[in-house]
Scaffold this motif. Structure first.
Motif, PDB file in Angstrom:
ATOM      1  N   ALA A 398       0.826  -1.216   0.000  1.00 22.38           N
ATOM      2  CA  ALA A 398       0.000   0.000   0.000  1.00 22.38           C
ATOM      3  C   ALA A 398       0.858   1.264   0.000  1.00 22.38           C
ATOM      4  O   ALA A 398       0.611   2.188  -0.777  1.00 22.38           O
ATOM      5  CB  ALA A 398      -0.935  -0.004   1.209  1.00 22.38           C
ATOM      6  N   GLU A 402       1.005   3.827  -3.214  1.00 29.02           N
ATOM      7  CA  GLU A 402       0.490   5.193  -3.038  1.00 29.02           C
ATOM      8  C   GLU A 402       1.591   6.213  -3.341  1.00 29.02           C
ATOM      9  O   GLU A 402       1.346   7.234  -3.987  1.00 29.02           O
ATOM     10  CB  GLU A 402      -0.042   5.403  -1.610  1.00 29.02           C
ATOM     11  N   CYS A 437      -2.694   0.646  -6.702  1.00 31.54           N
ATOM     12  CA  CYS A 437      -3.338   0.966  -5.420  1.00 31.54           C
ATOM     13  C   CYS A 437      -4.651   0.210  -5.247  1.00 31.54           C
ATOM     14  O   CYS A 437      -5.294   0.324  -4.198  1.00 31.54           O
ATOM     15  CB  CYS A 437      -3.628   2.467  -5.327  1.00 31.54           C
ATOM     16  N   THR A 443      -5.585  -0.141  -1.029  1.00 34.39           N
ATOM     17  CA  THR A 443      -4.835   0.453   0.078  1.00 34.39           C
ATOM     18  C   THR A 443      -5.594   0.266   1.400  1.00 34.39           C
ATOM     19  O   THR A 443      -4.996  -0.078   2.424  1.00 34.39           O
ATOM     20  CB  THR A 443      -4.616   1.941  -0.211  1.00 34.39           C
ATOM     21  N   VAL A 520      -5.526   3.399   7.628  1.00 29.97           N
ATOM     22  CA  VAL A 520      -4.711   3.926   6.525  1.00 29.97           C
ATOM     23  C   VAL A 520      -3.669   4.912   7.047  1.00 29.97           C
ATOM     24  O   VAL A 520      -2.506   4.881   6.625  1.00 29.97           O
ATOM     25  CB  VAL A 520      -5.586   4.530   5.405  1.00 29.97           C
TER      26      VAL A 520
ATOM     27  N   GLN B 413     -10.891   4.703  -5.534  1.00 28.40           N
ATOM     28  CA  GLN B 413     -10.639   3.702  -4.481  1.00 28.40           C
ATOM     29  C   GLN B 413     -11.935   3.134  -3.910  1.00 28.40           C
ATOM     30  O   GLN B 413     -12.026   1.942  -3.640  1.00 28.40           O
ATOM     31  CB  GLN B 413      -9.818   4.315  -3.344  1.00 28.40           C
TER      32      GLN B 413
END
Lengths: 598, 598
Positions: A398, A402, A437, A443, A520, B413
């Motif tokens: 992740a 990113e 991603c 993520t 996250v 996302q």
């Protein structure tokens, strides 16, 4: 379109100098993997990727794959390049000798995998998916199935896929509907529809071997009722020769934001013959073996995107003349200074540089752990490697993807308006980078895996192992004047991470939503700290080499300067993540779902 | 493709409740702009954008503009929609009565501009560029030129452009080469080539009026030798009728990452007849008038992207069933819970919501300042409005477009793999959103403008004015229990900003590269603080309405909850920017440009 140059010098720095792959390989019994052999293979891989695979990256994006009546045609040049790739023996590199592979270490093919993803992400998908199929088959298939399928897959004349997702379930595979019914001969007949199947249908290989998850009627609901099957496009005789077409068809391909040269297929199974691998209803557990490897591969794409964007941006920043340096002209005879003199352009370039080089070190380290898991006879060593892999794989996946996307975005910004135009290649990198991603777990899913399953699930044990490694490094090097400040800073962040983890654990006992609310930010914090550890390690290696004396002083000084940039200008971002995360879940859960828009 | 719904309720909250546009308009003499009129226009604009302009957004992306032998054809439906737009009188809305406009306030057309950018960014480019052309012409053209060109531009049957960039100069306009030579009749003949000209050539209007910067031979080098010209595609007689084709041709159009429905043209001038506007060699100063307006328009695109992404994501998040809430099933009768129950999905949705609504408030405030500059007779009030506009325009432009892009990325996302597929519209938003971080000055250029030219250039005076406004708000509302914590936090961040500014000013005296080294982090910090101020103001308005009693309790409670989310989970990001920025320029400038790659 910028020219791609494989970062050979840096790969060797990571593999040989930072991670001492010579000792590592010899110790694990990879006797063929001498430094000379590693060098020769890396040099050849560089040529292949620079000369054969990179040149078809842009045309692949422009043409994309085409679908006609069940057939998928890859863009111009893909077929020839893949043939070249197979003839060069590249698919066989790290595969088992038993099935025709070269038996070389996984970490070597990981290093080369970065080059292919950077040169041409779409092209890299085809061998990449085969790799997943082979790993699953080798780990869980019967001897007979391995003999039937692996030699051609290893050779590369057949390719493989992983068929997991269905239209209504991606993350939540427990809902899958594809069913597998037992035939009298012990095979199964599979019926159902899978989507987002990369390399699901194409014109590069003679057969396509699908690894498919499906439900055997009568199995438990949810994830405990999923089994795993090998389903070839063309059925295969026991001797490995191809027989008739199986009940497998490609229904369509997706039109996507990027990776247009990679065929993303709807694959329909209609009473297709499949072969069970692994135990009935244990399919998802078998998949987890593969998933870590796949996630590491995607993490590597993040490095690849950052590096490809860096290379393009750097060339442009040295060439493009625009405005004068605020501290006085640097190109007084020209009409303006090259934009690399401007601090903000340097900020973006150094972000790309520190992420790609730092990420390469992290990936190199993880790939060596994979070697250990595969080849070490020392159970304690394997257990430790598995623990670090479990912890660091979601972070790598992740965080690096990113940051890879961010770095591709910087590439567009450095090119200004030209970055938005297709011919320069920067916008393609950004479009391609976004998929990393998303696939193999977004993520958000990686972050839940890290914080929920891995860290809190192990009651902090997994983190403690890695934190101890960082702590030992800081303790051992804190007195070295070249490293003192890095060790202090790194130690402080590592302790903060432990503190945040404890606090989150306590909060999660009261309210499980605190995990998802923090996840996250927590992962990004952990990512910045992890890369700081690798930058400190690289600074140490560089300082030691400089102290010994070297003809490449500039190279090692650049490492030390980039470490300083990372510690001063990238690592402190973690403070923003911490400041958000400590405020918890309340403000995120307060709004009723009907009250988001009026 | 998600359906676009204009956020009417929220627009009215911002315009009428937060910013009291009724008093504002009456005070400035916009007598026609009653609440009833504003409501009616907003409702009509919503219909137009929802029913006519949004439905051609996706086809516009898929088809793009086509170029054939100098002619540009816009995508299917654009011509009809533009005709509809003109027939509805939309181009005339805030234009001067004198030239056929409706004379309504700029802040009203700004609110509507957000809808058009959200419904169809590419389509919005055509009237948007006309707007810039008209503003420049009205501010700097002679009466005769205004009479020749403005009526048709206002009507919308002609459109306009701004021709600044050349292949070798974008940011650095001082290097431009297009030359303008004086004709005997007082007109000029222009020769040169411009790139990246939005709406430079297309099939929507009968004539295209280019505003062009060029150099008159013998003028000083650099930016002090640039003059401004009106150059029509078809020459225009003194009575405003069209005569012959001018020496203006479209050489090609760009193939871009996004905004494919917007024609981005190479425009070649070959002894084209042009009319000087403004004084000789003062062209760039004239352009600055326009640039602030254009940058505010682009800032508004950031809000539009965040909102469009939010709308699509929210609908999907309520519909898509995947996994169970960690705090127990929320949809026990279904196979899984809607993903809006998951905290990390909420984090992304609330980021989109708080940025789009917060950005809308900031834009509304700035647009009222534009009204003041245009219509107020009070010099002190105008000077204060100009000061705040000068300060907040680069913040709005860079911060809101970077966050708009982030929010579009969250849209992808939230949709997972589906977000990467074209049919869902999320990836198009992300591609479209990226241009807003580039044109009208990249994020890096805005940051330099903010910190170098505006803040340090005014010796901190510009910041002091706005900081005083924030300080007054905090002082006035600190005792209100609904607002105490916001006022404390906001006051703290605002003071930190002042402290960072002072420190940067001192450092920049020693080393001017400290400005560029800090600028983007500084701008982002300032952006988070600015939006926090508007969230605190919105919370105040909502709390007051709730205290008075309202039938829309949920709406106002949602505002208060979103303010809390912004303060707890978004504003603290500023700490990461501060932590990076205080480490200064050294690590960014240390590396020789030849030592970035080995």
């Amino acid at each position: 379109m910028p020219e791609y140059k494989a970062p050979i010098r840096d790969t060797k720095f990571v593999m040989q100098e930072l991670l001492n792959c010579e000792d590592h390989y010899q110790r694990l019994g990879y006797e063929d993997a001498s430094i000379e052999m590693v060098d020769a293979i890396i040099n050849e891989a560089a040529k292949l990727n620079e000369q054969i695979i990179a040149p078809i990256n842009q045309v692949g994006d422009q043409q994309g794959c085409t679908f006609d009546n069940g057939k998928v045609t890859t863009p111009d040049g893909f077929k020839e390049a893949y043939q070249h790739y197979v003839e060069g023996g590249w698919p066989t590199l790290s595969q088992s000798l038993e099935f025709g592979g070269q038996g070389l270490p996984h970490s070597l093919s990981t290093a080369i995998g970065e080059y292919t993803s950077a040169a041409n992400h779409s092209f890299a998908m085809y061998p990449g998916l085969s790799h997943g199929c082979m790993a699953t088959l080798e780990a869980h298939g019967t001897e007979q199935l391995k003999q039937m399928f692996l030699p051609k897959l290893v050779e590369g004349t057949w390719t493989g896929t992983m068929c997991l997702t269905e239209a209504h379930c991606g993350t939540d595979l427990g809902m899958l509907r594809t069913k597998a019914e037992l035939n009298a001969d012990g095979t199964y007949r599979l019926t159902g529809s899978k989507i987002f199947i990369s390399a699901g249908e194409h014109d590069l290989s003679d057969n396509i071997i699908h690894v498919v998850i499906a439900r055997i009627p009568g199995s438990p609901e949810g994830t405990r009722g999923i089994s795993l099957f090998i389903v070839p496009k063309f059925n295969v005789n026991a001797d490995g020769t191809v027989s008739d077409q199986n009940g497998v068809t490609c229904g369509s391909i997706e039109h996507k934001m990027g990776i247009n040269g990679s065929a993303t297929c709807v694959i329909n199974f209609d009473n297709a013959t499949g072969h069970l691998i692994g135990d009935v209803n244990r399919g998802l557990n078998c998949m987890f073996t593969f998933m870590n490897a796949a996630r590491l591969g995607v993490a590597n794409e993040g490095v690849a995107h950052a590096d490809a964007a860096f290379q393009g941006s750097l060339a442009y920043a040295k060439d493009r003349l625009q405005m004068r340096s605020m501290s006085g002209p640097k190109n007084p005879d020209g009409p303006a200074d090259p934009i690399i003199v401007h601090p903000d352009v340097r900020r973006m370039l150094l972000t790309q540089k520190s992420i790609s080089e730092g990420g390469r070190a992290l990936i190199g380290y993880l790939a060596q752990l994979v070697d250990v898991v595969h080849a070490s006879k020392d159970e304690a060593e394997v257990a430790k490697a598995e623990a670090n892999l479990a912890l660091l794989t979601p972070i790598g996946k992740a965080f690096l993807t990113e940051l890879g996307l961010e770095c591709a975005g910087h590439g567009v910004q450095i090119f200004g308006g030209h970055g938005y135009v297709k011919e320069w290649g920067m916008e393609q990198l950004m479009r391609d980078a976004k998929i990393s991603c998303l696939y193999e777990g977004t993520t958000g899913i990686q972050a839940l895996d890290l914080l929920g399953r891995k860290i809190l699930g192990s009651k902090g044990e997994l983190l403690k192992g890695f934190a101890t490694e960082i702590g030992t490094f800081c303790h051992m090097n804190g007195q070295n004047p070249e490293l003192t400040s890095y060790c202090i800073t790194l130690g402080k962040y590592s302790e903060e991470l432990a503190k945040h983890t404890q606090q989150l654990g306590a909060k999660a006992m009261q309210n499980p939503d605190e995990i998802g609310a923090a996840s996250v930010d927590y992962l990004m914090y952990a990512g910045y700290v992890t890369l700081a550890y690798f930058w400190a390690k690289m600074a140490k290696t560089a300082a030691e080499t400089l102290a010994k004396g070297t003809a490449e002083e500039d190279f090692y000084q650049a490492k030390i300067k980039t470490a300083k940039f990372y510690f001063e200008r990238i690592l402190p971002r973690a403070e923003g993540h911490a400041a958000c995360m400590i405020n918890g879940a309340d403000s995120m859960m307060a709004l009723d779902s009907e009250d988001f828009i009026f």
